[in-house]
Design a protein around this motif. Structure first.
Motif, short mmCIF file in Angstrom:
data_model
loop_
_atom_site.label_atom_id
_atom_site.label_comp_id
_atom_site.label_asym_id
_atom_site.label_seq_id
_atom_site.Cartn_x
_atom_site.Cartn_y
_atom_site.Cartn_z
N VAL A 138 0.83 -1.21 0.00
CA VAL A 138 0.00 0.00 0.00
C VAL A 138 0.86 1.26 0.00
O VAL A 138 0.34 2.37 -0.15
N PHE A 139 2.19 1.10 0.18
CA PHE A 139 3.08 2.25 0.19
C PHE A 139 3.69 2.45 -1.20
O PHE A 139 3.87 1.49 -1.95
N ALA A 140 4.01 3.69 -1.51
CA ALA A 140 4.70 4.01 -2.76
C ALA A 140 6.20 4.11 -2.44
O ALA A 140 6.64 5.06 -1.80
N TRP A 141 6.95 3.11 -2.89
CA TRP A 141 8.37 3.07 -2.58
C TRP A 141 9.21 3.75 -3.65
O TRP A 141 10.32 4.20 -3.38
N THR A 142 8.70 3.82 -4.87
CA THR A 142 9.38 4.52 -5.97
C THR A 142 8.35 5.37 -6.70
O THR A 142 7.14 5.26 -6.47
N HIS A 143 8.85 6.22 -7.59
CA HIS A 143 7.95 7.06 -8.36
C HIS A 143 7.02 6.22 -9.23
O HIS A 143 5.87 6.59 -9.49
N ALA A 144 7.52 5.06 -9.69
CA ALA A 144 6.70 4.19 -10.54
C ALA A 144 5.50 3.64 -9.78
O ALA A 144 4.50 3.26 -10.39
N ASP A 145 5.60 3.59 -8.43
CA ASP A 145 4.48 3.09 -7.62
C ASP A 145 3.36 4.13 -7.46
O ASP A 145 2.28 3.79 -6.99
N MET A 146 3.65 5.36 -7.84
CA MET A 146 2.67 6.43 -7.65
C MET A 146 1.73 6.47 -8.86
O MET A 146 1.76 7.41 -9.67
N THR A 147 0.92 5.45 -8.97
CA THR A 147 -0.01 5.34 -10.10
C THR A 147 -1.32 6.04 -9.76
O THR A 147 -1.67 6.23 -8.59
N GLY A 148 -2.05 6.38 -10.81
CA GLY A 148 -3.36 6.98 -10.61
C GLY A 148 -3.34 8.45 -10.27
O GLY A 148 -4.38 9.04 -9.97
N ILE A 149 -2.17 9.08 -10.31
CA ILE A 149 -2.09 10.50 -10.02
C ILE A 149 -2.26 11.28 -11.33
O ILE A 149 -1.47 11.10 -12.27
N PRO A 150 -3.27 12.12 -11.47
CA PRO A 150 -3.48 12.85 -12.72
C PRO A 150 -2.34 13.81 -13.00
O PRO A 150 -1.81 14.45 -12.10
N ARG A 151 -1.94 13.86 -14.26
CA ARG A 151 -0.85 14.75 -14.67
C ARG A 151 -1.36 16.13 -15.07
O ARG A 151 -0.59 17.04 -15.30
N THR A 152 -2.65 16.26 -15.18
CA THR A 152 -3.23 17.55 -15.57
C THR A 152 -4.39 17.89 -14.64
O THR A 152 -4.99 17.02 -14.02
N ILE A 153 -4.66 19.19 -14.52
CA ILE A 153 -5.83 19.66 -13.79
C ILE A 153 -6.59 20.61 -14.70
O ILE A 153 -6.04 21.14 -15.69
N MET A 154 -7.85 20.82 -14.39
CA MET A 154 -8.69 21.70 -15.21
C MET A 154 -8.71 23.08 -14.59
O MET A 154 -9.02 23.25 -13.41
#
Length: 267
Positions: A229-245
Motif C-alpha cells: 500500500v506504500f509508494a516506494w518509488t515514483h513508478a508506484d505512484m499510479t493513478g495521479i493525474p498529470r493535468t488539472i482543469m
C-alpha cells in the motif's frame, strides 16, 4: 518496616577508599516500597522533598520551587521547545529550562554536578525530581527497598536516607505520586524509526518510541504485511493525474528542467 537506625547502621560500614569499591546494599527483613525522597543542595541552598524517580529521563524543578531561587540564578532560564510526554502519550510544554549546581551529601562526602532542570508548572508537593540523567551523571544507585541512595565521591561512598516518614509533606508527596510524577516521562527521543521494507532500507516509518515492546512488534508486522500500500518509488505512484482543469481548460502539472542536452547534470 525496618527502622531507619537499623538501616543507617547496616549501610554505614563503608571503606573511605572508594576506588574499586562496589556499591552494595545489605539484606533487610521487611521491604520498603515507598518512594525515595531526599534532600539536596542547589547552589549551596538546602532543598527538601527531592524525588528520586527513574521513570523520568530528565530532571524537573517545579515552578513553586524555581520562583524561590536567587534572581541571578532564575535569569539563566532559557526557553525549551521539547514537549514532556506522559504515560498515556499526552504532551505538555514546560515553561523553560535552567542549569543548576546540584550537591548531594555533605562535605567531604559529597558530589556536585551541574544539571539541566526542566521547569514545570504543577501542584506537586515535591520541589524537584531527579531522573535517570542525574542518576547516570552522578552515579546514584537507588534502593527503594532500603529507602536510601548510595553514590561514590572522591572521599568514599556516601549514603543518603529517604526523608522521615513522619514528615507530612512526604506523606502527601507519596499520596499524589501516581497522579503527578507519572505524567513526566521523557523529554527527548520520543520517536523511533523502523524498517518495514527490506528492499528500501533508507525509507523508514516513524512510530512512538515508548510504546510497549509487544505492541511495537505487532505494529511492525502489520506494516510489513501491507508494504504494497506504500509508494516506494515514483513508478508506484499510479493513478495521479498529470493535468488539472483550470477554467475548463487542461493544465499540465508535469515539470521539467530546461537544460542543454550536451551539458551533464551535476548533483
Amino acid at each position: 518496616m525496618v527502622s531507619r537506625d537499623a538501616i543507617r547502621k547496616s549501610l554505614a560500614q563503608e571503606n573511605t577508599d572508594y576506588r574499586g569499591k562496589e556499591i552494595i546494599f545489605p539484606p533487610v527483613a521487611k521491604v520498603n516500597n515507598a518512594p525515595v525522597i531526599i534532600e539536596a543542595k542547589i547552589f549551596r541552598r538546602e532543598v527538601g522533598r527531592v524525588n528520586m524517580y527513574s521513570g523520568s529521563s530528565c530532571e524537573i524543578i517545579y515552578e513553586h520551587c524555581f520562583e524561590k531561587l536567587n534572581p541571578t540564578i532564575k535569569a539563566t532560564k532559557v526557553d525549551l521547545k521539547t514537549p514532556l510526554v506522559g504515560f498515556s502519550r499526552e504532551r505538555s510544554w514546560s515553561i523553560g529550562e535552567v542549569p543548576l549546581e546540584t550537591t548531594i551529601g555533605d562535605a567531604p562526602l559529597s558530589r556536585i554536578e551541574t544539571l539541566n532542570f526542566v521547569i514545570v508548572r504543577s501542584d506537586s508537593s515535591h520541589n524537584m525530581l531527579l531522573g535517570r540523567t542525574a542518576m547516570q551523571r552522578m552515579g546514584i544507585v537507588v534502593s527503594t527497598i532500603h529507602g536510601a541512595i548510595k553514590l561514590h565521591t572522591k572521599k568514599g561512598i556516601i549514603i543518603v536516607l529517604s526523608a522521615d516518614e513522619t514528615d507530612e509533606g512526604t506523606k502527601r508527596a507519596r499520596k499524589i505520586l501516581s497522579t503527578n510524577e507519572e505524567r513526566v516521562l521523557s523529554c527527548v527521543n520520543t520517536e523511533e524509526k523502523i524498517i518495514v521494507n527490506d528492499k528500501y532500507l533508507d525509507q523508514t516509518v516513524t512510530i512512538e518510541k515508548q510504546l510497549p515492546e509487544h505492541f511495537k512488534k505487532e505494529l511492525q508486522n502489520l506494516l510489513k504485511s501491507n508494504t504494497d500500500v506504500f509508494a516506494w518509488t515514483h513508478a508506484d505512484m499510479t493513478g495521479i493525474p498529470r493535468t488539472i482543469m483550470v477554467e475548463e481548460k487542461p493544465f499540465n502539472m508535469e515539470h521539467k528542467l530546461n537544460e542543454y542536452s550536451h551539458v551533464k547534470p551535476i548533483k
